[in-house]
Design a protein around this motif. Structure first.
Motif, short mmCIF file in Angstrom:
data_model
loop_
_atom_site.label_atom_id
_atom_site.label_comp_id
_atom_site.label_asym_id
_atom_site.label_seq_id
_atom_site.Cartn_x
_atom_site.Cartn_y
_atom_site.Cartn_z
N HIS A 159 -5.94 6.21 -2.54
CA HIS A 159 -5.63 4.88 -2.03
C HIS A 159 -6.12 4.73 -0.58
CE1 HIS A 159 -3.69 1.19 -1.15
NE2 HIS A 159 -2.77 1.73 -0.37
N HIS A 160 -6.92 3.70 -0.34
CA HIS A 160 -7.39 3.36 1.00
C HIS A 160 -7.05 1.90 1.26
CE1 HIS A 160 -9.43 7.17 1.30
NE2 HIS A 160 -10.17 6.90 0.24
N SER A 192 -13.80 -6.10 -1.13
CA SER A 192 -14.14 -6.28 -2.54
C SER A 192 -13.09 -7.08 -3.28
CB SER A 192 -14.34 -4.92 -3.21
OG SER A 192 -15.47 -4.27 -2.67
N LEU A 193 -11.83 -6.87 -2.96
CA LEU A 193 -10.77 -7.64 -3.61
C LEU A 193 -10.94 -9.13 -3.30
CD1 LEU A 193 -8.18 -7.69 -5.27
CD2 LEU A 193 -6.91 -7.44 -3.13
N ARG A 194 -11.26 -9.46 -2.08
CA ARG A 194 -11.48 -10.86 -1.72
C ARG A 194 -12.68 -11.43 -2.46
NH1 ARG A 194 -10.43 -10.15 4.79
NH2 ARG A 194 -8.15 -10.06 4.68
N ASP A 195 -13.75 -10.63 -2.60
CA ASP A 195 -14.91 -11.08 -3.36
C ASP A 195 -14.51 -11.38 -4.80
OD1 ASP A 195 -16.47 -10.77 -1.13
OD2 ASP A 195 -17.32 -8.84 -1.73
N LEU A 207 0.89 -5.72 -0.11
CA LEU A 207 -0.04 -6.68 -0.69
C LEU A 207 -0.98 -7.24 0.39
CD1 LEU A 207 2.36 -8.59 -3.10
CD2 LEU A 207 0.61 -6.93 -3.73
N ARG A 208 -0.44 -7.52 1.58
CA ARG A 208 -1.28 -7.99 2.67
C ARG A 208 -2.35 -6.96 3.01
NH1 ARG A 208 3.91 -9.28 4.87
NH2 ARG A 208 4.35 -11.52 4.75
N ASP A 209 -1.95 -5.69 3.04
CA ASP A 209 -2.89 -4.63 3.37
C ASP A 209 -4.02 -4.53 2.34
OD1 ASP A 209 -1.38 -4.04 5.57
OD2 ASP A 209 -0.37 -2.31 4.68
#
Length: 204
Positions: A113-114, A119-122, A182-184
């Motif tokens: 986990h990092h 990429s999530l926003r993409d 979740l914000r992170d």
């Protein structure tokens, strides 16, 4: 991650039309969404993008499960669930659906986990681009105008009692930690809450 919801006028359903259940109303709303295309986008990112793989692995891991369990065992959360259940809304079924959805995702490697967000926003942007907002608004408006079950759902969720319980749940230390996780990950928790509060007619 904001999907704008609004109410537009439509013709009333003829009085001979049989009443529909809330479950059928929700299925009508879901039917407007391109579920297969959304799943394809998610699976493509999981198959090819290390950052999304790491996020999925975290959501399937012990640390996230422990956070969710802390919230689930809190008396305030239990009170909130019981209130909704007394009004015919089974929040446990909704939580289980989300859990099954996350659990059904499969990563192609064992990641670590990092704290990554790009990429999530993409991926979210791609999903947003294929949501048929106009069609969704028409269906939602129809439910607001013509479905007594849907109108009742909105009355319950927007009530003062529901707001008090929601604010108490959001103030829980466990809920605050979950929201920060979740914000992170790059999820716009504050924007989503602002949208929900606005739809329910609550100032935040």
């Amino acid at each position: 991650m904001k999907f704008v919801l609004a109410i537009f006028a439509v013709l009333a359903v003829a009085s001979a039309t049989p009443a529909r259940t809330l479950e059928e109303d929700l299925q009508d709303i879901i039917a407007v969404l391109p579920i297969a295309e959304i799943r394809a986008i998610v699976q493509r990112y999981i198959a090819t993008d290390p950052e999304v793989q790491e996020i999925v692995a975290y959501l399937q891991g012990d640390e996230w499960a422990a956070l969710v369990a802390e919230v689930a065992q809190n008396p305030t959360w239990i009170e909130f669930k019981e209130y909704l259940l007394s009004e015919g809304i089974d929040i446990d079924a909704i939580v289980q659906y989300i859990h099954d959805l996350i659990g059904g995702l499969r990563s192609h490697r064992m990641p670590h986990h990092h704290r990554t967000t790009r990429s999530l926003r993409d991926m979210i942007d791609e999903i947003r681009a294929i949501i048929p907002l106009d069609d969704l608004l028409v269906v939602l408006n129809d439910k607001f105008q013509n479905s007594t079950e849907f109108q009742r759902l909105f009355e319950v969720l927007s009530s003062d009692d529901a707001r008090v319980l929601v604010e108490e749940v959001l103030a829980l230390p466990e809920a605050q930690r979950l929201a920060q996780e979740l914000r992170d990950m790059g999820i716009n928790v504050d924007g989503a809450l602002e949208l929900i509060f606005g739809i329910l007619g609550w100032s935040k």
